[in-house]
Design a protein around this motif. Structure first.
Motif, PDB file in Angstrom:
ATOM      1  N   THR A 305      38.948  22.748  32.948  1.00 31.20           N
ATOM      2  CA  THR A 305      39.630  21.537  33.418  1.00 31.20           C
ATOM      3  C   THR A 305      39.113  21.054  34.767  1.00 31.20           C
ATOM      4  O   THR A 305      39.387  19.918  35.150  1.00 31.20           O
ATOM      5  CB  THR A 305      41.148  21.774  33.522  1.00 31.20           C
ATOM      6  N   SER A 306      38.397  21.893  35.502  1.00 32.69           N
ATOM      7  CA  SER A 306      37.928  21.486  36.837  1.00 32.69           C
ATOM      8  C   SER A 306      36.461  21.070  36.855  1.00 32.69           C
ATOM      9  O   SER A 306      35.921  20.754  37.914  1.00 32.69           O
ATOM     10  CB  SER A 306      38.146  22.632  37.835  1.00 32.69           C
ATOM     11  N   LEU A 307      35.807  21.042  35.695  1.00 31.56           N
ATOM     12  CA  LEU A 307      34.400  20.643  35.638  1.00 31.56           C
ATOM     13  C   LEU A 307      34.229  19.152  35.910  1.00 31.56           C
ATOM     14  O   LEU A 307      35.085  18.335  35.589  1.00 31.56           O
ATOM     15  CB  LEU A 307      33.814  20.966  34.261  1.00 31.56           C
ATOM     16  N   ARG A 308      33.086  18.806  36.497  1.00 30.50           N
ATOM     17  CA  ARG A 308      32.696  17.406  36.703  1.00 30.50           C
ATOM     18  C   ARG A 308      31.595  17.052  35.701  1.00 30.50           C
ATOM     19  O   ARG A 308      30.962  17.928  35.107  1.00 30.50           O
ATOM     20  CB  ARG A 308      32.169  17.211  38.124  1.00 30.50           C
ATOM     21  N   SER A 326      34.594  23.604  41.500  1.00 29.09           N
ATOM     22  CA  SER A 326      35.374  23.985  40.327  1.00 29.09           C
ATOM     23  C   SER A 326      36.257  25.185  40.649  1.00 29.09           C
ATOM     24  O   SER A 326      35.996  25.930  41.589  1.00 29.09           O
ATOM     25  CB  SER A 326      34.445  24.348  39.154  1.00 29.09           C
ATOM     26  N   ARG A 327      37.282  25.367  39.837  1.00 28.20           N
ATOM     27  CA  ARG A 327      38.165  26.517  39.998  1.00 28.20           C
ATOM     28  C   ARG A 327      37.600  27.670  39.178  1.00 28.20           C
ATOM     29  O   ARG A 327      37.651  27.655  37.947  1.00 28.20           O
ATOM     30  CB  ARG A 327      39.591  26.167  39.551  1.00 28.20           C
ATOM     31  N   THR A 328      37.056  28.650  39.860  1.00 30.39           N
ATOM     32  CA  THR A 328      36.405  29.768  39.191  1.00 30.39           C
ATOM     33  C   THR A 328      37.040  31.079  39.625  1.00 30.39           C
ATOM     34  O   THR A 328      37.599  31.178  40.716  1.00 30.39           O
ATOM     35  CB  THR A 328      34.904  29.817  39.531  1.00 30.39           C
ATOM     36  N   LYS A 329      36.948  32.088  38.783  1.00 30.45           N
ATOM     37  CA  LYS A 329      37.511  33.399  39.110  1.00 30.45           C
ATOM     38  C   LYS A 329      36.664  34.060  40.195  1.00 30.45           C
ATOM     39  O   LYS A 329      35.443  34.127  40.106  1.00 30.45           O
ATOM     40  CB  LYS A 329      37.564  34.283  37.867  1.00 30.45           C
ATOM     41  N   ASN A 330      37.342  34.529  41.245  1.00 20.37           N
ATOM     42  CA  ASN A 330      36.697  35.229  42.357  1.00 20.37           C
ATOM     43  C   ASN A 330      35.630  34.387  43.048  1.00 20.37           C
ATOM     44  O   ASN A 330      34.714  34.926  43.672  1.00 20.37           O
ATOM     45  CB  ASN A 330      36.069  36.545  41.874  1.00 20.37           C
ATOM     46  N   GLY A 331      35.735  33.071  42.927  1.00 23.34           N
ATOM     47  CA  GLY A 331      34.809  32.188  43.639  1.00 23.34           C
ATOM     48  C   GLY A 331      33.365  32.331  43.209  1.00 23.34           C
ATOM     49  O   GLY A 331      32.444  32.146  44.013  1.00 23.34           O
ATOM     50  N   LYS A 332      33.118  32.632  41.932  1.00 21.70           N
ATOM     51  CA  LYS A 332      31.753  32.827  41.451  1.00 21.70           C
ATOM     52  C   LYS A 332      31.102  31.490  41.098  1.00 21.70           C
ATOM     53  O   LYS A 332      31.698  30.658  40.425  1.00 21.70           O
ATOM     54  CB  LYS A 332      31.750  33.722  40.203  1.00 21.70           C
ATOM     55  N   SER A 333      29.851  31.326  41.535  1.00 21.11           N
ATOM     56  CA  SER A 333      29.049  30.167  41.134  1.00 21.11           C
ATOM     57  C   SER A 333      27.971  30.660  40.180  1.00 21.11           C
ATOM     58  O   SER A 333      27.287  31.652  40.461  1.00 21.11           O
ATOM     59  CB  SER A 333      28.413  29.501  42.359  1.00 21.11           C
ATOM     60  N   LEU A 334      27.823  29.984  39.043  1.00 20.19           N
ATOM     61  CA  LEU A 334      26.863  30.412  38.022  1.00 20.19           C
ATOM     62  C   LEU A 334      26.196  29.203  37.388  1.00 20.19           C
ATOM     63  O   LEU A 334      26.752  28.102  37.369  1.00 20.19           O
ATOM     64  CB  LEU A 334      27.569  31.206  36.905  1.00 20.19           C
ATOM     65  N   ARG A 335      25.006  29.450  36.878  1.00 19.87           N
ATOM     66  CA  ARG A 335      24.344  28.481  36.015  1.00 19.87           C
ATOM     67  C   ARG A 335      24.316  29.127  34.632  1.00 19.87           C
ATOM     68  O   ARG A 335      23.484  29.989  34.353  1.00 19.87           O
ATOM     69  CB  ARG A 335      22.939  28.170  36.515  1.00 19.87           C
TER      70      ARG A 335
END
Length: 511
Positions: A305-308, A326-335
């Motif tokens: 729901t938080s994706l652009r 985006s709202r991600t678990k534990n503040g993880k950024s991924l591709r």
């Protein structure tokens, strides 16, 4: 002041009207339950007549006693009187119609520089909003530990809001159990009694029963808090072994025998969810795309729901999970590369993005906007971009609708379990398994195996049927395959590699 968008004077006025600070220290600290009680009480007294010197400010919605220096008298066309002044909370002009006697009283205060509050202070007068009656207080509220909890919340900024709320709830539960005892005086006996209380709650069968998982989380949160507390300056006298007294028996760490496994769709069921999902309206197409992207990138509902729009890169088959946006678990950024699911998942998601772009959506707009944005033209007068939805309700509803078509009821999280189990079928090497886990956002394969590759009871039955059917497989190999499916083997060891080869060979024979 930031929460309610008010000035310091407004807070001071609230204290005069009955809002109780947690202690006598400064800056003021307020208990959340007390703030709620105060404002609930103010709402219940909204129809109470204004006191003589009190004005209703329609700008900040407060009942105020203005500065007497700002008071002015006005004579109305019908011969009546009105008094105007300046609200000290928001500086707006406040006006009040009064009779001649009250007008003279107010002007007399202005001339003598006397507070307007003094006009009708009598013993039986209850100031508007004070609300200290016991029947207005829904629950017991303890104040003594509020200041140290305020300090802890600054330390707790390292966690998400949801995690902090869970920890605060655990701390308040312990505080209530100890009848509001000052944390600086907590003893080993207090902690051990609370631990026993939690153990008995988990082992009971009444309405107050707590699950083993809930008990473990409560204990974990409290242990973490007291590990922080014992090193604070004012709490050096606390027993340094207190956190250890929260430890639970080993049986609470063991996995419970579940009465019902969580349903996970098969590959055919997952495809049918997309194929049979309704798609007549734009809302239905949005919901179908949310379900598809959950499988395509193994995403949690909150992340979806938080994706652009910019986060979906169809050309390179990537979903960007940007923790900054985006709202991600534990503040993880991924591709996240698209997982190898049937093509229909990609087609639905890509078609949805193209539809949004055709409607005038830009890269910074929500990929899955709220329903209200689908009516009429895009309104950018309030904000240059369309913000994502704040809750996950739409994703849950979308899964319910999609799974209803196959007479099932799958949750959004079932998509991650589906991808986790697909790994067992597809990955042929240690390197591939590792890459799969990384793409799911897991730091190591153990997380994937432990939480998303749980063997089902049906699969156990199949394996044992094979044991008893005597298909020419040595008993040692049968036991090795069973240990492999139960995740009892260490990846990379000779046993693990042989078991994996045996399982793959067996699967190839049955295809």
């Amino acid at each position: 002041m930031g929460l309610f968008d008010v000035t310091r004077n407004t807070v001071s006025n609230w204290i005069k009207d009955g809002l109780r600070p947690s202690d006598g220290g400064v800056p003021y600290v307020f208990n959340g339950a007390e703030v709620k009680r105060f404002h609930d009480a103010k709402r219940t007294t909204g129809s109470t007549p204004l006191r003589i010197g009190q004005f209703k400010c329609f700008s900040c919605k407060e009942r105020v006693f203005p500065d007497t220096k700002s008071v002015e008298k006005r004579v109305l066309e019908n011969g009546g009187f009105a008094v105007r002044a300046v609200c000290f909370a928001c500086a707006a002009i406040v006006t009040k119609r009064v009779n001649e006697i009250d007008c003279d009283k107010i002007l007399d205060c202005a001339n003598t520089n006397t507070s307007l509050e003094a006009l009708d202070e009598v013993k039986d007068q209850i100031p508007a909003g004070i609300g200290n009656d016991s029947d207005l207080i829904d629950e017991v509220c303890y104040f003594i530990n509020d200041r140290i909890l305020h300090e802890w919340r600054q330390f707790a900024g390292r966690w998400s809001v949801k995690t902090v709320s869970a920890k605060i709830a655990a701390i308040r539960r312990f505080e209530a159990f100890c009848s509001g005892k000052d944390f600086s005086k907590v003893t080993k006996k207090d902690v051990s009694q609370f631990r026993e209380h939690l153990k008995s709650s988990a082992e009971s069968f009444g309405e107050d029963r707590l699950s083993v998982s809930t008990v473990r989380h409560l204990v974990s949160h409290l242990k973490s808090f007291f590990e922080w507390l014992i090193v604070q300056d004012r709490f050096h006298d606390l027993d340094r072994t207190l956190p250890g007294y929260f430890e639970l028996p080993k049986k609470f760490s063991a996995s419970a025998l579940s009465g019902e496994t969580r349903p996970v769709p098969t590959e055919n069921e997952a495809s049918q969810m997309i194929e049979l999902a309704p798609a007549e309206t734009i809302k239905e197409r949005r919901d179908r795309a949310m379900v598809a992207i959950a499988f395509l990138a193994a995403l949690r509902a909150d992340t979806i729901t938080s994706l652009r729009v910019r986060h979906l890169d169809a050309d390179h088959q990537i979903v960007v999970q940007d923790a900054r946006r985006s709202r991600t678990k534990n503040g993880k950024s991924l591709r996240i590369k698209f997982f190898p699911v049937p093509p229909i998942f990609v087609e639905v998601v890509v078609a949805w993005k193209e539809e949004l772009i055709g409607l005038g959506y830009s890269d910074d707009d929500a990929l899955f906007p709220d329903d209200k944005h689908f009516s009429g033209t895009i309104d950018r007068s309030q904000s240059p971009s369309i913000s994502p939805m704040s809750s996950t309700h739409a994703v849950s509803s979308a899964f319910q609708s999609a799974s209803r078509g196959i007479n099932k009821n799958f949750s959004p999280h079932s998509a991650k379990h589906f991808i986790g189990q697909l790994r067992l079928k597809i990955c042929q090497s240690l390197e591939a398994s590792k890459a799969w886990s990384v793409n799911m956002g897991h730091e190591n394969e153990d997380v994937t195996q432990r939480y998303y590759e749980n063997i089902t009871e049906e699969r156990v039955s199949e394996i044992f049927e094979a044991f008893h059917s005597g298909e020419g497989v040595p008993v040692e190999d049968m036991e090795l395959m069973l240990r492999y499916h139960e995740h009892e083997l260490v990846p990379g060891t000779p046993e693990f590699e042989r078991a994996k080869w045996l399982v793959l060979e067996r699967q190839n024979r049955t295809l």
